[in-house]
Design an enzyme around this catalytic site. Structure first.
Site, mmCIF file in Angstrom:
data_model
loop_
_atom_site.group_PDB
_atom_site.id
_atom_site.type_symbol
_atom_site.label_atom_id
_atom_site.label_comp_id
_atom_site.label_asym_id
_atom_site.label_seq_id
_atom_site.Cartn_x
_atom_site.Cartn_y
_atom_site.Cartn_z
ATOM 1 N N GLY A 43 0.724 -1.246 0.011
ATOM 2 C CA GLY A 43 0.002 -0.079 -0.069
ATOM 3 C C GLY A 43 0.881 1.261 -0.053
ATOM 4 N NE ARG A 49 -1.314 -5.068 -1.133
ATOM 5 C CZ ARG A 49 -2.018 -3.884 -0.833
ATOM 6 N NH1 ARG A 49 -2.697 -3.442 -1.622
ATOM 7 N NH2 ARG A 49 -1.614 -3.261 0.404
ATOM 8 C CG ASP A 72 3.652 -6.859 8.104
ATOM 9 O OD1 ASP A 72 2.905 -6.156 7.611
ATOM 10 O OD2 ASP A 72 3.459 -8.140 8.672
ATOM 11 C CB THR A 98 2.357 0.672 6.276
ATOM 12 O OG1 THR A 98 0.911 0.486 6.546
ATOM 13 C CG2 THR A 98 3.099 0.537 7.506
ATOM 14 C CG ASP A 144 -2.537 -0.107 8.075
ATOM 15 O OD1 ASP A 144 -3.365 0.584 7.988
ATOM 16 O OD2 ASP A 144 -2.356 -1.197 7.396
ATOM 17 C CG ASP A 155 0.539 -2.759 10.425
ATOM 18 O OD1 ASP A 155 1.259 -2.106 9.818
ATOM 19 O OD2 ASP A 155 -0.243 -3.391 10.290
ATOM 20 N NE ARG A 189 -6.151 -4.896 3.773
ATOM 21 C CZ ARG A 189 -5.461 -5.331 2.756
ATOM 22 N NH1 ARG A 189 -5.461 -6.472 2.309
ATOM 23 N NH2 ARG A 189 -4.223 -4.719 2.853
HETATM 24 P P1 ADP Z 1 2.650 -4.550 2.855
HETATM 25 O O1 ADP Z 1 4.155 -4.477 2.492
HETATM 26 O O2 ADP Z 1 2.106 -3.082 2.749
HETATM 27 O O3 ADP Z 1 2.324 -5.158 4.057
HETATM 28 P P2 ADP Z 1 1.582 -6.611 1.081
HETATM 29 O O4 ADP Z 1 1.217 -7.479 2.413
HETATM 30 O O5 ADP Z 1 0.444 -6.351 0.167
HETATM 31 O O6 ADP Z 1 1.682 -5.252 1.472
HETATM 32 O O7 ADP Z 1 2.789 -7.144 0.744
HETATM 33 C C1 ADP Z 1 3.350 -6.473 -0.652
HETATM 34 C C2 ADP Z 1 4.016 -7.568 -1.529
HETATM 35 O O8 ADP Z 1 5.239 -8.025 -0.846
HETATM 36 C C3 ADP Z 1 3.345 -8.699 -2.032
HETATM 37 O O9 ADP Z 1 2.385 -8.431 -3.079
HETATM 38 C C4 ADP Z 1 4.093 -9.680 -2.254
HETATM 39 O O10 ADP Z 1 5.082 -9.568 -3.667
HETATM 40 C C5 ADP Z 1 5.377 -9.504 -0.994
HETATM 41 N N1 ADP Z 1 5.234 -10.296 0.036
HETATM 42 C C6 ADP Z 1 4.133 -10.252 0.852
HETATM 43 N N2 ADP Z 1 4.150 -11.402 1.698
HETATM 44 C C7 ADP Z 1 5.184 -12.101 1.314
HETATM 45 C C8 ADP Z 1 5.652 -13.325 1.871
HETATM 46 N N3 ADP Z 1 5.059 -14.108 3.034
HETATM 47 N N4 ADP Z 1 6.805 -13.729 1.202
HETATM 48 C C9 ADP Z 1 7.381 -13.402 0.120
HETATM 49 N N5 ADP Z 1 6.758 -12.223 -0.537
HETATM 50 C C10 ADP Z 1 5.708 -11.582 0.285
#
Ligand code: ADP
Length: 321
Positions: free
Chosen positions: A11, A72, A103, A126, A128, A130, A172
């Protein structure tokens, strides 16, 4: 180290551009070449890479969103996706990577380091707030103030019409932003995903407020707590509060001019991320704690997620009396 990459992932958050600016200019001063990777891990897989110099980040410190764009990327969750990403890094001679995101993005960076030995440094971006290990994330302060501005405006009309409003804010999996909106906005109640919604208690407190002379009320709902629409429907089915209004602030909170706090945080953490790579650090995140900038293991982000202090719910309730 001669070449580093930088990307924004997950995000978007106001202040990401100030982070990119800080990293690009710090790298330049230290003789590094910076490659901007567009659309997060997706761009890394697709080879969307461009060199960035100090003038490419002129005039962005006050801009919301991210000039590198974000995405994403499901493919990056798999080792094959990460293998393709490494080919892009090798093609450009990129030896270290700065990942600005949440994260989820850090988990990807951690896997990239574990599987392929690429030094990665995360910067917490982010709304959030968090991410574990840092008191603040870049974008949270701006999003909080944006939501507050909306809540203040809604309060004006709620007071004028003696109305109950349900205001949905982002979050979320985390109610941090919602809880702080509730406290700072003087909300009558806050629903967060950390606790199952207790609608009977909510109705009792709204009735109590009305009995004590409150003519309007605002309930802040984190999106992960079951949506403001749903809360309004349930309250209307179970009580005489049938004429409420629902406002979803939604993506408004993501955009906008970053606050001074977020710009300074972004500048300090972006600067620290480049210095961390230069010092040979890897698999770490830059963090802010008690006015200090620190490095912590990336895994801190998901192993010790930041939650609002448990006293905040009680504080919000007490001050709404
Ligand atoms: P944020 O970084 O804001 O928490 P997301 O959870 O959507 O956002 O994660 C962003 C991107 O990071 C995902 O689209 C994916 O490419 C990668 N990612 C998320 N979780 C994992 C994971 N467990 N292992 C590898 N890549 C991940």
């Amino acid at each position: 180290m001669k070449n580093i990459g930088i990307l924004t992932s997950g995000g978007d958050a106001p202040g990401m551009n100030a982070t990119i600016r800080a990293a690009v200019r710090t790298a330049h001063v230290n003789g590094l070449t910076v490659y901007g990777i567009e659309r997060g891990y997706q761009g890394l897989i697709d080879g969307q890479v461009k060199p960035m110099g100090p003038r490419d980040v002129s005039g962005v410190i006050n801009k919301g969103g991210t000039i590198l764009r974000t995405a994403r990327c499901e493919a990056f969750r798999e080792s094959e996706g990460r293998r393709q990403a490494v080919q892009t890094l090798a093609h450009h001679g990129i030896e270290g990577l700065i990942v600005i995101g949440g994260d989820g993005s850090y988990r990807g960076a951690h896997d990239l380091h574990t599987e392929h030995g690429i030094p990665c440094i995360g910067v917490p971006g982010t709304i959030d707030n968090d991410i574990g290990g840092t008191e603040y994330t870049i974008g949270y302060d701006t999003a909080l103030n944006t939501a507050l501005d909306a809540i203040d405006k809604i309060r004006d009309t709620a007071d004028s019409h003696d109305r109950l409003f349900f205001i949905e804010v982002m979050g979320r999996n985390s109610g941090y932003l919602a809880m702080m909106c509730g406290v700072a906005g003087g909300a009558e109640a806050v629903l967060v995903p950390e606790y199952p919604p207790d609608y009977d208690a909510l109705i009792a407190s709204l009735r109590n407020g009305a009995a004590l002379g409150k003519r309007s009320a605002i309930v802040v709902v984190a999106e992960g707590a079951g949506t403001a629409m749903e809360a309004a429907r349930i309250v209307s089915e179970r009580s005489a509060f049938t004429d409420s209004r629902v406002v979803v602030i939604g993506h408004l909170q993501r955009g906008g001019v970053p606050t001074a706090f977020d710009r300074i945080l972004a500048s300090r953490l972006g600067y620290a991320a480049v210095n961390a790579l230069l010092e040979g650090e890897a698999d770490k995140m830059t963090a802010w704690e008690g006015k200090e900038v620190l490095l912590r293991p990336l895994s801190t982000a998901w192993e010790h997620k930041t939650r609002f202090h448990e006293s905040m719910g009680c504080l919000a309730q007490t001050l709404a009396s």
